[in-house]
Design an enzyme around this catalytic site. Structure first.
Site, PDB file in Angstrom:
ATOM      1  N   LYS A 112      -3.611  39.938  83.683  1.00 26.09           N
ATOM      2  CA  LYS A 112      -4.896  40.227  83.049  1.00 26.09           C
ATOM      3  C   LYS A 112      -5.418  38.999  82.308  1.00 26.09           C
ATOM      4  O   LYS A 112      -6.598  38.650  82.412  1.00 26.09           O
ATOM      5  CB  LYS A 112      -4.752  41.402  82.080  1.00 26.09           C
ATOM      6  CG  LYS A 112      -4.506  42.747  82.755  1.00 26.09           C
ATOM      7  CD  LYS A 112      -4.452  43.871  81.722  1.00 26.09           C
ATOM      8  CE  LYS A 112      -4.261  45.224  82.382  1.00 26.09           C
ATOM      9  NZ  LYS A 112      -4.260  46.343  81.408  1.00 26.09           N
ATOM     10  N   ASP A 163      -7.069  49.218  74.790  1.00 18.59           N
ATOM     11  CA  ASP A 163      -6.582  50.034  73.677  1.00 18.59           C
ATOM     12  C   ASP A 163      -5.072  50.004  73.529  1.00 18.59           C
ATOM     13  O   ASP A 163      -4.540  50.621  72.606  1.00 18.59           O
ATOM     14  CB  ASP A 163      -7.036  51.482  73.852  1.00 18.59           C
ATOM     15  CG  ASP A 163      -6.310  52.174  74.990  1.00 18.59           C
ATOM     16  OD1 ASP A 163      -6.112  51.528  76.033  1.00 18.59           O
ATOM     17  OD2 ASP A 163      -5.930  53.347  74.837  1.00 18.59           O
ATOM     18  N   THR A 197      -6.238  47.200  85.561  1.00 21.77           N
ATOM     19  CA  THR A 197      -5.374  48.311  85.178  1.00 21.77           C
ATOM     20  C   THR A 197      -4.001  48.168  85.810  1.00 21.77           C
ATOM     21  O   THR A 197      -3.846  47.544  86.863  1.00 21.77           O
ATOM     22  CB  THR A 197      -6.015  49.655  85.601  1.00 21.77           C
ATOM     23  OG1 THR A 197      -5.115  50.719  85.311  1.00 21.77           O
ATOM     24  CG2 THR A 197      -6.333  49.672  87.082  1.00 21.77           C
ATOM     25  N   PHE A 200       8.060  60.923  94.754  1.00 24.99           N
ATOM     26  CA  PHE A 200       6.845  60.201  95.167  1.00 24.99           C
ATOM     27  C   PHE A 200       7.098  58.694  95.125  1.00 24.99           C
ATOM     28  O   PHE A 200       7.721  58.183  94.207  1.00 24.99           O
ATOM     29  CB  PHE A 200       5.683  60.557  94.232  1.00 24.99           C
ATOM     30  CG  PHE A 200       4.409  59.816  94.538  1.00 24.99           C
ATOM     31  CD1 PHE A 200       3.474  60.354  95.406  1.00 24.99           C
ATOM     32  CD2 PHE A 200       4.143  58.584  93.962  1.00 24.99           C
ATOM     33  CE1 PHE A 200       2.299  59.678  95.691  1.00 24.99           C
ATOM     34  CE2 PHE A 200       2.979  57.903  94.240  1.00 24.99           C
ATOM     35  CZ  PHE A 200       2.056  58.445  95.110  1.00 24.99           C
ATOM     36  N   ARG A 256      -2.520  47.645  89.450  1.00 22.88           N
ATOM     37  CA  ARG A 256      -1.128  47.182  89.349  1.00 22.88           C
ATOM     38  C   ARG A 256      -1.065  45.782  88.736  1.00 22.88           C
ATOM     39  O   ARG A 256      -0.321  44.916  89.190  1.00 22.88           O
ATOM     40  CB  ARG A 256      -0.446  47.199  90.715  1.00 22.88           C
ATOM     41  CG  ARG A 256      -0.164  48.596  91.254  1.00 22.88           C
ATOM     42  CD  ARG A 256       0.776  49.336  90.335  1.00 22.88           C
ATOM     43  NE  ARG A 256       1.142  50.651  90.838  1.00 22.88           N
ATOM     44  CZ  ARG A 256       1.790  51.562  90.116  1.00 22.88           C
ATOM     45  NH1 ARG A 256       2.082  51.296  88.858  1.00 22.88           N
ATOM     46  NH2 ARG A 256       2.101  52.725  90.613  1.00 22.88           N
ATOM     47  N   ASP A 264      -9.833  47.654  80.400  1.00 22.60           N
ATOM     48  CA  ASP A 264      -8.686  48.455  80.814  1.00 22.60           C
ATOM     49  C   ASP A 264      -9.203  49.816  81.284  1.00 22.60           C
ATOM     50  O   ASP A 264     -10.366  50.163  81.055  1.00 22.60           O
ATOM     51  CB  ASP A 264      -7.732  48.613  79.624  1.00 22.60           C
ATOM     52  CG  ASP A 264      -6.519  49.460  79.954  1.00 22.60           C
ATOM     53  OD1 ASP A 264      -5.991  49.318  81.065  1.00 22.60           O
ATOM     54  OD2 ASP A 264      -6.123  50.275  79.110  1.00 22.60           O
ATOM     55  N   LYS A 265      -8.361  50.583  81.961  1.00 20.58           N
ATOM     56  CA  LYS A 265      -8.787  51.909  82.429  1.00 20.58           C
ATOM     57  C   LYS A 265      -8.278  53.011  81.501  1.00 20.58           C
ATOM     58  O   LYS A 265      -9.055  53.693  80.845  1.00 20.58           O
ATOM     59  CB  LYS A 265      -8.275  52.169  83.856  1.00 20.58           C
ATOM     60  CG  LYS A 265      -8.638  53.559  84.383  1.00 20.58           C
ATOM     61  CD  LYS A 265      -7.946  53.858  85.695  1.00 20.58           C
ATOM     62  CE  LYS A 265      -6.469  54.130  85.515  1.00 20.58           C
ATOM     63  NZ  LYS A 265      -6.201  55.416  84.805  1.00 20.58           N
ATOM     64  N   GLU A 323       0.643  65.866  87.571  1.00 19.24           N
ATOM     65  CA  GLU A 323       1.563  66.986  87.776  1.00 19.24           C
ATOM     66  C   GLU A 323       1.532  67.945  86.584  1.00 19.24           C
ATOM     67  O   GLU A 323       1.582  69.163  86.752  1.00 19.24           O
ATOM     68  CB  GLU A 323       2.982  66.468  88.000  1.00 19.24           C
ATOM     69  CG  GLU A 323       3.157  65.739  89.314  1.00 19.24           C
ATOM     70  CD  GLU A 323       4.619  65.646  89.719  1.00 19.24           C
ATOM     71  OE1 GLU A 323       5.443  65.336  88.844  1.00 19.24           O
ATOM     72  OE2 GLU A 323       4.927  65.904  90.893  1.00 19.24           O
TER      73      GLU A 323
END
Length: 972
Positions: A690, A710, A602, A469, A684, A317-318, A427
């Site tokens: 996964k 995690d 991820t 966004f 995505r 995972d990231k 942000e």
């Protein structure tokens, strides 16, 4: 039970009808419970029409009723244990009885007892962990994780807004804005929720990102390989028994004699193999948890530690695994000047000395005049402080009363009590940075926001429009009106690919974006455009009209917004770093050098995933990256795969949607191409995807996979892999509890694999083959003995001799092999290439197995023939000489196998030898005590032992001298 159609139909043949009914009954029993929609009454649980499952976590494999049957099934599904159960049961038949019953049932009972104790300990630990999680109580929900589906009814905020995190579902730790149900939010007091008559209707559970799948029982590849070898040994045992009966001439009750020979040679398959391996695995787990270099590591599945030594693919995972998900502002570039972390104080001094905001009218009156650096910095910082979706939040001092008014009265609006919440951590990093240089966001609601200058002045800006966004536009914008001047300004920030065509011509943006990207920074381009009152009114009219359109509304709205996005003034370029976990770069490099291919899966955006892949050095600096274009059908997938096929030695970046299309039409081709890449990034990805990727690698490559994560969204991937590793981090303990191994930091995986994984595999391979050698050598002696004495099915050694041979006489030295190591841990970490050899399975293969078979046949033949040649008149001398030489040979073979001596190994050798010598005084039933105390006995035993072992020592010496293994070169 409802009958299906085949059961209602009259068949011509009765057994057809019976078969159909059985199939129907089995189908009905196996059918999953139908998922239904729910109606939940507020404050009235007794009104629920039916009971629903408890909201509890359960990681246990058994319950009190299924424990014994379940463990027995798991043990006897292995051929080795099932075989010994049959052999032990055969001893109840008088004509097949070979020796004492305890000779067969005692070892089998001991093996099962050890296994049950180990499984019971694991089950109790799982139960305790689950109980700890399930006993948590929830009352007022403030900064708490809620392991359940939630309906947002009411909050103390007047506008009903609340920020939530879904990191346990999609791995993203950013805050998402949610609004409460309007009718319950409008209630005067909190207690009114329980006085109204209302219910919540929820649709039935759907297969989406909120569902997880996994398996519980793990069996390592080493166990499967040893299981295949035991089948080969059984085949050899049967063949040997048939040969013995054939040499007898198939006389008399030959079939009974055949079975007696099978039982007689049963030690060719050692029952102690399973218990030695299981105890060894427990020892490996203990060593892992006691390693001070990887503190906090927990072994949750004690059956597969050697799997850590044979991994080819690592799927990670990231967020929270490779990164800390903590954004730090690193760089501000204004075109002619750049500021880094060491020069931020200069920006702060410019903001402090600039005082109040410069008059925008004076700037507009002289557009040709070059702006000062101080003015440009102030405009850039103010744009960053205004163009976002961040909300400052102030915690209540006392959270006793849940009423809105009292909660507001108790709030502390000081700087120390302020936190920021937003849908993107980028942000928040930008707003925190503006606060650090002097321009602070102190308040925000749906219509306005306020900034505080270094002098304490409050600047109020009214929000006229917000353009959020999106992944398609890759930018966000905001139109604000400054209260003091009435000036209207359109601010916009976004990715460089989206903003390059929007801002005015410049000659530095593209180059600096590339420079920041190479440093692993996430870049944002910030621009602005001043609007007159007339310009804004014209835009607002067209924008509102577009929003009322029935057809092509989205396209028309986008077109109106794009009319503003022209010739915008470029203010600055920002660089934000997602901080990596400690030592991620050297750890990934270590794993790559060990031959492990790393895939990052991820749920994050493509741009973010690509940036982290570069900054973490998952993709090396000199490697190209092929970004797989979005595809939606078979034709597009075919064209993109062809384009990808022409690339060589490049990393692949692909989105979950495109991956699903490729797997639907070109599964084999895609996996084949992806496996050739040095690194793969899938962005995505849903939890189900996964797990699907893990299974694809297992099916198409037959290599061992490891998944590490995690968060709760990583559980399906962790449980689908051959080896699952969970990290206890900010996203909770869900992944850690569901994994086979739990670590506290990603960098610990290097030592876990290179040192403990490598040692566990090599030790288990050596231990397993030596235990089989111990059984084959005594079976060879039995075969020689029977062939010389007219192929009689009479045991060579009986009673306690056989039990003692497999236990106190040889068990401790053989088991001490779990302490052996070929190189020191520091050397294994320094030369990770040593790990690469293990993935080929050379430590345990049919080649190494055949070598041990030849050694066993040679030594068994020498021991038996030597004893027969040197015995003196009585048969009891043959037993004494051969058995003593056998024990000494086994102890010397353990010494030959050991590569690095441990003091416990020396103790085990002398302890076993001492036990045997001491027991000779009590073995007068088998030995002639007057004979074993003579010199003749000693020299005959020494001579036979020397002939059986010396050639092997010479061969080992010559092999190490002329063809040394890689580890011995490093050791020397």
């Amino acid at each position: 039970i409802p009958l299906c159609k085949p059961c209602d139909t009259i068949m011509e043949k009765r057994h057809w009808e019976a078969t159909a009914c059985c199939d129907c009954l089995a189908h009905t029993c196996r059918r999953k419970k139908e998922l239904k929609a729910r109606t939940v009454w507020l404050g009235c649980p007794e009104k629920c029409e039916e009971k629903y499952p408890r909201n509890a976590i359960k990681n246990q494999k058994y319950n009190i009723f299924t424990f014994v049957p379940g463990v027995l099934y798991q043990q006897f599904k292995f051929f080795l244990n099932l075989y010994f159960l049959v052999v032990a049961c055969s001893q109840f038949v008088p004509s097949l009885k070979i020796g004492y019953l305890y000779t067969y049932w005692a070892p089998l009972g001991f093996v099962l007892a050890v296994t049950m104790v180990r499984e019971a300990v694991d089950e109790v630990r799982r139960y305790q962990r689950d109980k700890e999680m399930n006993s948590q109580l929830y009352s007022k929900l403030t900064n708490q994780r809620i392991p359940a589906d939630m309906i947002f009814l009411r909050t103390t905020e007047k506008n009903g807004a609340c920020f939530i995190r879904t990191d346990q579902l999609d791995g993203e730790t950013d805050w998402k804005l949610k609004v409460a149900v309007s009718c319950t939010q409008r209630l005067p007091a909190l207690g009114d929720l329980f006085s109204i008559s209302a219910y919540v209707y929820a649709q039935k559970p759907q297969l989406d990102i909120h569902s997880f799948e996994g398996n519980f029982t793990r069996v390592g590849l080493l166990d499967l390989e040893l299981n295949r070898l035991t089948k080969a040994l059984f085949l050899a045992q049967v063949v040997l028994s048939i040969v013995m009966v054939a040499l007898q001439g198939f006389v008399g009750p030959w079939f009974r004699n055949l079975f007696r020979f099978v039982v007689l040679f049963s030690y060719i398959i050692p029952i102690s193999l399973r218990v030695n391996l299981d105890m060894g695995k427990s020892a490996y787990g203990w060593m892992i948890m006691k390693d001070e270099n990887i503190p906090g590591t927990v072994v949750r599945t004690s059956t597969i530690p050697e799997e850590l030594g044979r991994l080819v693919y690592l799927l990670t995972d990231k967020t929270g695994t490779l990164t800390q998900n903590e954004m730090i502002f690193k760089r501000l570039h204004l075109g002619t000047v750049s500021y880094g972390t060491d020069t931020m104080d200069e920006i702060q001094s410019h903001i402090v000395h600039s005082g109040a905001t410069p008059s925008r009218k004076s700037q507009a009156a002289a557009p040709k005049v070059r702006k000062s650096v101080s003015s440009r910095i102030h405009e850039a910082v103010k744009a960053i402080a205004l163009c976002h979706n961040v909300t400052p939040v102030y915690e209540s001092r006392a959270g006793v009363n849940g009423e809105t008014e009292s909660a507001e009265a108790d709030q502390d609006f000081s700087d120390d009590n302020r936190t920021y919440q937003a849908s993107s951590p980028d942000e928040v990093a930008l707003v925190r940075w503006t606060e650090s240089v002097g321009l602070t966001l102190v308040n925000r609601d749906l219509t306005s926001l306020q900034l505080k200058t270094p002098s304490g002045q409050i600047l109020t800006f009214y929000i006229l429009q917000i353009f959020p966004f999106t992944s398609e536009s890759k930018r966000m914008g905001i139109i604000v009106r400054e209260e003091s001047t009435g000036d209207i300004t359109f601010y916009m920030k976004g990715a460089d690919v989206a903003m390059a065509s929007i801002v005015q011509y410049n000659d530095w943006l593209e180059e600096e974006c590339g420079n920041m990207a190479r440093e692993g920074l996430r870049t944002l381009v910030v621009a602005k455009k001043s609007l007159s009152e007339e310009q804004y009114q014209d835009f607002e009219n067209r924008y509102n009209q577009a929003k009322l359109s029935i057809h092509d509304r989205a396209l028309k709205v986008a077109a109106v917004v794009e009319s503003l996005e022209r010739e915008m003034e470029l203010l600055c370029l920002t660089g934000v770093e997602d901080q990596l976990q400690a030592d991620v770069r050297p750890t990934l490099e270590l794993l790559r050098n060990a031959g492990i291919k790393i895939w990052m899966l991820t749920g994050d955006k493509l741009e973010t995933a690509t940036c982290i892949a570069k900054s973490s050095h998952l993709v090396s600096r000199n490697q190209d990256i092929h970004v797989f274009r979005p595809v939606s059908n078979r034709g597009e997938a075919h064209l993109e795969l062809n384009a990808f096929r022409r690339k060589h030695d490049c990393a692949l970046v692909i989105s979950g949607d495109s991956l699903e299309v490729c797997l639907r039409y070109y599964e084999h081709e895609f996996v084949e191409l992806a496996c050739q890449c040095p690194a793969v990034v899938c962005c995505r990805c849903s939890p189900t995807q996964k797990a699907q990727i893990v299974r694809l690698l297992q099916q198409h490559t037959a290599n061992r996979t490891c998944a590490i994560g995690d968060g709760g969204n990583d559980v399906s991937m962790i449980q689908a892999a051959d080896c699952g590793i969970g990290i206890e981090g900010k996203e909770g303990k869900q992944a850690s509890l569901a994994a086979d191994f739990s670590i506290t930091q990603f960098k610990h995986i290097g030592r876990l694999l290179m040192v403990h994984g490598r040692n566990s595999y090599k030790r288990s391979a050596a231990l397993g083959q030596f235990v089989m050698h111990r059984g084959m050598i005594i079976s060879t002696m039995q075969a020689v003995f029977s062939s010389i004495f007219y192929f009689a099915s009479v045991p060579l050694y009986q009673g306690f001799l056989m039990v003692g041979y497999a236990t106190i006489y040889t068990m401790f030295p053989v088991f001490s092999l779990v302490l052996d190591q070929d190189v020191k841990p520091e050397m294994a970490l320094l030369y990770p290439e040593l790990y690469k050899d293990l993935t080929k399975g050379r430590s345990l293969s049919f080649k190494t197995f055949l070598i041990w078979v030849l050694v066993s046949v040679y030594q068994g033949g020498i021991l038996m023939y030597g004893a027969l040649v040197l015995f003196e008149s009585e048969f009891v001398h043959v037993v004494a000489i051969s058995f003593t030489a056998l024990i000494l040979t086994e102890l010397l073979m353990v010494a030959l196998t050991i590569r690095t001596w441990h003091w416990l190994m020396v103790v085990a050798e002398f302890f076993s030898l001492g036990c045997y010598v001491a027991s000779l005084a009590f073995l007068n039933e088998y030995f002639d005590l007057s004979f074993i105390t003579t010199r003749a006995f000693l020299w005959k035993v020494c001579a036979i032992t020397l002939v059986s072992c010396l050639p092997l020592y010479i061969i080992k010496y010559l092999k190490r001298k002329f063809s040394p293994p890689s580890y011995s070169k490093l050791s020397s």
